[in-house]
Design a protein around this motif. Structure first.
Motif, short mmCIF file in Angstrom:
data_model
loop_
_atom_site.label_atom_id
_atom_site.label_comp_id
_atom_site.label_asym_id
_atom_site.label_seq_id
_atom_site.Cartn_x
_atom_site.Cartn_y
_atom_site.Cartn_z
N THR A 71 0.83 -1.21 0.00
CA THR A 71 0.00 0.00 0.00
C THR A 71 0.86 1.25 0.00
O THR A 71 0.55 2.24 -0.68
CB THR A 71 -0.94 0.00 1.22
N ARG A 72 1.95 1.22 0.75
CA ARG A 72 2.88 2.36 0.76
C ARG A 72 3.43 2.62 -0.64
O ARG A 72 3.51 3.77 -1.09
CB ARG A 72 4.02 2.10 1.75
N GLN A 73 3.77 1.56 -1.36
CA GLN A 73 4.30 1.72 -2.71
C GLN A 73 3.23 2.26 -3.66
O GLN A 73 3.52 3.06 -4.55
CB GLN A 73 4.84 0.38 -3.20
N ILE A 74 1.98 1.80 -3.49
CA ILE A 74 0.89 2.32 -4.32
C ILE A 74 0.72 3.82 -4.08
O ILE A 74 0.59 4.61 -5.02
CB ILE A 74 -0.42 1.57 -4.02
N CYS A 75 0.72 4.22 -2.80
CA CYS A 75 0.58 5.65 -2.47
C CYS A 75 1.71 6.46 -3.09
O CYS A 75 1.48 7.56 -3.63
CB CYS A 75 0.55 5.85 -0.96
N ASN A 76 2.94 5.95 -3.02
CA ASN A 76 4.08 6.67 -3.61
C ASN A 76 3.89 6.84 -5.11
O ASN A 76 4.16 7.91 -5.67
CB ASN A 76 5.38 5.92 -3.33
N ASN A 77 3.46 5.78 -5.78
CA ASN A 77 3.23 5.83 -7.23
C ASN A 77 2.16 6.85 -7.57
O ASN A 77 2.32 7.66 -8.49
CB ASN A 77 2.83 4.44 -7.74
N PHE A 78 1.06 6.82 -6.82
CA PHE A 78 -0.04 7.74 -7.10
C PHE A 78 0.39 9.20 -6.86
O PHE A 78 0.06 10.09 -7.63
CB PHE A 78 -1.24 7.42 -6.21
#
Length: 450
Positions: A71-78
């Protein structure tokens, strides 16, 4: 909500799946250090599956920090690629949503009980409801940490778990047909069971994820990575989660706990062997604190005590579970279901109580289901986004996914004592076993009279 407090220096946890789990927010570290979250170290992620795949000893703790990391990686990407510039663009509002998403990801399974789904089935608990209770109850350490962010923050995080949170992007990160939860458990379970078909290209999938008005979509150029994920999920359910031996051990565990419940209700568990921490559940009158005292080790301790119980059935089922002596099983169909009562009669004639030594167990999974608004619980479908912004549902452009869309896979099995096909272990009346075995052929139940 005030700006979240960041750690002076990033903390990392080494992880066999993601290499590093990166922790930058103080609240995440504080949540990990709560007693309720540390309890997850003592609950196996795959329950009785470790009796089939000996490496599957990983815990709910490792899975939850893994879901947090994805989830942290998804947030960073977004935030890097799709930051919101106006309220109308329906892109990523990082400062408003990131911390809610990260906390929900970390805590999504905190309400699981010992041996997870088997325990729920017997005692009527609901791990998602208990998760929300842990988040919102003033008596938990988790709630105190969340309230440190803002007074309404525990309810916000709980609403993500309950799928009622206002932002669908946050909800779908944690709960959809391709979410951080599923992606972590497929990779983690594949790694720990030693299987390879659960391995898909996580990096590519995260790269092609993007926010849009109704939640999360995937760039059309990443279709093959998403296809691979769907196929991996299909294979893991058939080969790992639905493995007959794992299901057999769950059946024994189910019957073992049912027998203990029966004996308790009839006053046949003596003082030394009374499962004190289980009593509130046996009496259907438990508190949240009663629930949080339980883990796999607590139940295993009681099982060890019951090895010497005077009740033959409880003592035997306990030994079968602790010593890994699974029941045997055979697949049956609607056409052969009517043979089961006769098989149970033969098993009873051999000296086994059918209530505790037989079971019917079905395991079915829907690998992918396109959105159907008329269904009772319509699922969030997987949308592919073209460069011009148009959306196409995955199964309409992927022949592989179309082939399994809406099709349940699995089987129904009849479980019985292995002594019925290995009578030398009992040295009993041979014709009875010969008759029983005429109904079994190539893992299928057949009618020898047909």
């Amino acid at each position: 909500m005030e700006k979240p407090i960041m750690l002076p220096r990033e903390k990392v946890l080494r992880d066999p799946v993601h290499n590093y789990i990166h922790v930058t927010h103080q609240v995440i570290l504080d949540l990990i250090n709560t007693s309720e979250f540390q309890r997850l170290r003592r609950i196996k992620q795959l329950g009785a599956s470790s009796y089939t795949f000996h490496g599957a000893e990983h815990s709910r703790f490792t899975h939850c920090v893994g879901v947090y990391e994805i989830t942290r990686q998804i947030c960073n990407n977004f935030q890097r690629n799709y930051p919101s510039k106006t309220p109308e663009d329906h892109l990523w509002h990082d400062d408003e949503e990131r911390l809610v998403a990260l906390c929900a990801a970390l805590l999504h399974d905190i309400g699981h009980g010992p041996y997870s789904h088997t325990f729920e089935h017997i005692f009527g608990t609901d791990h998602e409801a208990i998760t929300r209770q842990i988040l919102t109850s003033p008596e938990t350490e988790v709630n105190q940490v969340l309230r440190g962010v803002s007074p309404d923050f525990p309810e916000k995080v709980a609403s993500v778990i309950g799928k009622t949170y206002a932002d669908p992007q946050v909800v779908q990160m944690i709960s959809s047909q391709i979410d951080a939860d599923r992606m972590d458990y497929l990779l983690r379970d594949a790694y720990n069971t030693g299987t390879k078909y659960g391995m898909f290209d996580l990096t590519r999938i995260l790269r092609v994820m993007r926010p849009y008005r109704h939640g999360i979509a995937f760039e059309a150029s990443g279709m093959h990575a998403v296809e691979d994920y769907i196929v991996c999920r299909f294979q893991m359910y058939q080969q790992v989660y639905f493995h007959p031996v794992s299901r057999s051990m769950e059946v024994i565990l189910d019957h073992l706990l049912h027998r203990a419940k029966y004996l308790y209700e009839h006053g046949q568990l003596n003082h030394e062997q009374t499962p004190t921490l289980l009593v509130p559940f046996l009496e259907d009158d438990f508190t949240l604190q009663d629930y949080l005292r339980l883990d796999d080790g607590v139940l295993t301790t009681y099982f060890t005590l019951w090895r010497d119980h005077p009740d033959d059935i409880l003592r035997d089922l306990t030994s079968r579970f602790l010593d890994r002596r699974p029941l045997k099983s055979v697949r049956f169909t609607p056409e052969t279901r009517d043979l089961l009562p006769h098989l149970q009669e033969l098993i009873e004639a051999a000296g086994f109580n059918p209530q505790y030594y037989t079971a019917v167990n079905d395991s079915y999974d829907l690998p992918y289901d396109a959105y159907d608004p008329s269904s009772k619980e319509p699922k969030t479908q997987i949308e592919l986004m073209e460069q011009d912004g148009t959306l196409e549902e995955l199964s309409t452009v992927s022949p592989i996914v179309a082939a399994i869309t809406g099709k349940s896979t699995g089987d129904e099995r009849f479980f019985f004592p292995r002594e019925m096909i290995h009578p030398e272990e009992l040295q009993l009346f041979e014709p009875l076993y010969q008759e029983f075995q005429t109904y079994l052929r190539n893992d299928c139940l057949v009618d020898p009279r047909a």
